[in-house]
Scaffold this active site. Structure first.
Site, PDB file in Angstrom:
ATOM      1  N   GLY A  66       0.818  -1.217   0.000  1.00 41.89           N
ATOM      2  CA  GLY A  66       0.000   0.000   0.000  1.00 41.89           C
ATOM      3  C   GLY A  66       0.846   1.257   0.000  1.00 41.89           C
ATOM      4  O   GLY A  66       0.512   2.252  -0.652  1.00 41.89           O
ATOM      5  N   ARG A  92       5.067  30.681 -21.987  1.00 37.08           N
ATOM      6  CA  ARG A  92       4.814  31.921 -21.248  1.00 37.08           C
ATOM      7  C   ARG A  92       5.950  32.915 -21.478  1.00 37.08           C
ATOM      8  O   ARG A  92       7.130  32.599 -21.288  1.00 37.08           O
ATOM      9  CB  ARG A  92       4.683  31.605 -19.750  1.00 37.08           C
ATOM     10  CG  ARG A  92       4.531  32.817 -18.859  1.00 37.08           C
ATOM     11  CD  ARG A  92       3.191  33.484 -19.026  1.00 37.08           C
ATOM     12  NE  ARG A  92       2.983  34.480 -17.977  1.00 37.08           N
ATOM     13  CZ  ARG A  92       2.042  35.401 -18.026  1.00 37.08           C
ATOM     14  NH1 ARG A  92       1.205  35.460 -19.048  1.00 37.08           N
ATOM     15  NH2 ARG A  92       1.900  36.262 -17.037  1.00 37.08           N
ATOM     16  N   PHE A 102      15.023  31.836 -18.544  1.00 38.97           N
ATOM     17  CA  PHE A 102      15.641  32.380 -17.343  1.00 38.97           C
ATOM     18  C   PHE A 102      16.284  31.252 -16.533  1.00 38.97           C
ATOM     19  O   PHE A 102      15.712  30.178 -16.363  1.00 38.97           O
ATOM     20  CB  PHE A 102      14.611  33.126 -16.488  1.00 38.97           C
ATOM     21  CG  PHE A 102      14.037  34.340 -17.157  1.00 38.97           C
ATOM     22  CD1 PHE A 102      14.830  35.465 -17.385  1.00 38.97           C
ATOM     23  CD2 PHE A 102      12.717  34.366 -17.573  1.00 38.97           C
ATOM     24  CE1 PHE A 102      14.308  36.590 -18.007  1.00 38.97           C
ATOM     25  CE2 PHE A 102      12.188  35.479 -18.192  1.00 38.97           C
ATOM     26  CZ  PHE A 102      12.977  36.594 -18.424  1.00 38.97           C
ATOM     27  N   GLN A 103      17.469  31.530 -16.021  1.00 39.19           N
ATOM     28  CA  GLN A 103      18.220  30.482 -15.329  1.00 39.19           C
ATOM     29  C   GLN A 103      17.507  29.998 -14.071  1.00 39.19           C
ATOM     30  O   GLN A 103      17.560  28.804 -13.741  1.00 39.19           O
ATOM     31  CB  GLN A 103      19.619  30.987 -14.969  1.00 39.19           C
ATOM     32  CG  GLN A 103      20.556  29.880 -14.506  1.00 39.19           C
ATOM     33  CD  GLN A 103      21.952  30.397 -14.220  1.00 39.19           C
ATOM     34  OE1 GLN A 103      22.140  31.191 -13.291  1.00 39.19           O
ATOM     35  NE2 GLN A 103      22.915  29.969 -15.016  1.00 39.19           N
ATOM     36  N   LEU A 162       5.690  27.991 -10.723  1.00 40.81           N
ATOM     37  CA  LEU A 162       6.097  28.352 -12.083  1.00 40.81           C
ATOM     38  C   LEU A 162       4.925  28.836 -12.925  1.00 40.81           C
ATOM     39  O   LEU A 162       5.096  29.669 -13.823  1.00 40.81           O
ATOM     40  CB  LEU A 162       6.779  27.161 -12.754  1.00 40.81           C
ATOM     41  CG  LEU A 162       8.180  26.816 -12.229  1.00 40.81           C
ATOM     42  CD1 LEU A 162       8.656  25.481 -12.796  1.00 40.81           C
ATOM     43  CD2 LEU A 162       9.174  27.921 -12.573  1.00 40.81           C
ATOM     44  N   GLU A 188      -1.648   5.479   4.547  1.00 41.02           N
ATOM     45  CA  GLU A 188      -0.818   4.277   4.742  1.00 41.02           C
ATOM     46  C   GLU A 188       0.287   4.496   5.775  1.00 41.02           C
ATOM     47  O   GLU A 188       1.362   3.918   5.691  1.00 41.02           O
ATOM     48  CB  GLU A 188      -0.207   3.811   3.411  1.00 41.02           C
ATOM     49  CG  GLU A 188      -1.230   3.452   2.347  1.00 41.02           C
ATOM     50  CD  GLU A 188      -1.984   2.170   2.663  1.00 41.02           C
ATOM     51  OE1 GLU A 188      -1.576   1.443   3.575  1.00 41.02           O
ATOM     52  OE2 GLU A 188      -2.990   1.895   1.991  1.00 41.02           O
ATOM     53  N   ARG A 200      14.019   2.862  13.492  1.00 43.83           N
ATOM     54  CA  ARG A 200      13.955   1.668  14.348  1.00 43.83           C
ATOM     55  C   ARG A 200      14.738   0.522  13.747  1.00 43.83           C
ATOM     56  O   ARG A 200      15.472  -0.187  14.438  1.00 43.83           O
ATOM     57  CB  ARG A 200      12.489   1.275  14.561  1.00 43.83           C
ATOM     58  CG  ARG A 200      12.275   0.081  15.486  1.00 43.83           C
ATOM     59  CD  ARG A 200      10.804  -0.195  15.635  1.00 43.83           C
ATOM     60  NE  ARG A 200      10.207  -0.560  14.345  1.00 43.83           N
ATOM     61  CZ  ARG A 200       8.914  -0.429  14.078  1.00 43.83           C
ATOM     62  NH1 ARG A 200       8.085   0.091  14.970  1.00 43.83           N
ATOM     63  NH2 ARG A 200       8.434  -0.804  12.905  1.00 43.83           N
TER      64      ARG A 200
END
Length: 205
Positions: A66, A92, A102-103, A162, A188, A200
């Site tokens: 699960g 964009r 753009f970096q 972004l 879960e 543990r």
């Protein structure tokens, strides 16, 4: 304690079984969630799974798989949002060029992709261990679930960033993934419990 738990199959049409109203959730709207109520339900002996007192062991045996499933769901959502973010940032325009030029945008996309692949690799490793019944399968399932769900949520959150204000609108898919993936760090076993399991096992060595 654990030995006092027995596994039973409860059928929905048994007398005394009823269901509450659907919960109103932050996300996961495509999956109905409701309380299951038991009022003096009588269960025949043939509906027992395994022997008496084995219920806890049976339940725990299903958790490893699960947890892998929840981790995989997170990575699937994160992959979709990364793909959406790549396409959006190339389309964009700001200051006369695509924001993908753009970096700082490129660095965000690179980190998202790296975290996604690292989580996927650990998830595949854990899945192989669970399939093989390896002695450390529970530890690896917990590690994979924790990493995949934490990274999945972060990747989707970065994708929303972004997209800017558009990412917050229901006209775009990112906000739905942002809501749906949030619960994966709870399901879960919470990610805090995953850390307890891993630590543990490490301290037992």
């Amino acid at each position: 304690g654990a030995k006092g738990v027995t596994c039973l199959v409860i059928e929905k049409d048994m007398e005394g079984v009823s269901f509450g109203a659907n919960e109103k959730k932050l996300g996961w709207h495509s999956q109905p969630t409701a309380q299951v109520n038991f009022d003096n339900v009588r269960v025949p002996i043939e509906n027992r799974v395994g022997d008496e007192g084995e219920g806890f062991r049976i339940a725990m045996a299903g958790l490893d798989g699960g947890r892998l499933n929840i981790g995989a769901c997170s990575l699937g959502g994160a992959q979709r949002c990364l793909d959406e973010a790549v396409n959006y940032t190339k389309d964009r325009k700001q200051f006369g060029k695509a924001i993908s030029d753009f970096q700082n945008t490129q660095f965000m996309l690179a980190d998202m992709a790296t975290d996604l692949e690292a989580s996927r690799a650990l998830l595949y490793l854990a899945a192989a261990k669970v399939t093989e019944g390896a002695p450390d399968k529970t530890k690896f399932a917990a590690m994979a679930k924790r990493l995949a769900t934490d990274n999945g949520s972060k990747i989707v959150n970065d994708a929303l960033q972004l997209f800017g204000g558009y990412g917050y609108l229901q006209d775009y898919p990112i906000e739905r993934f942002w809501r749906d993936l949030r619960v994966h760090s709870i399901l879960e076993g919470t990610n805090q419990v995953m850390r307890m399991i891993v630590s543990r096992e490490l301290l037992r060595q």
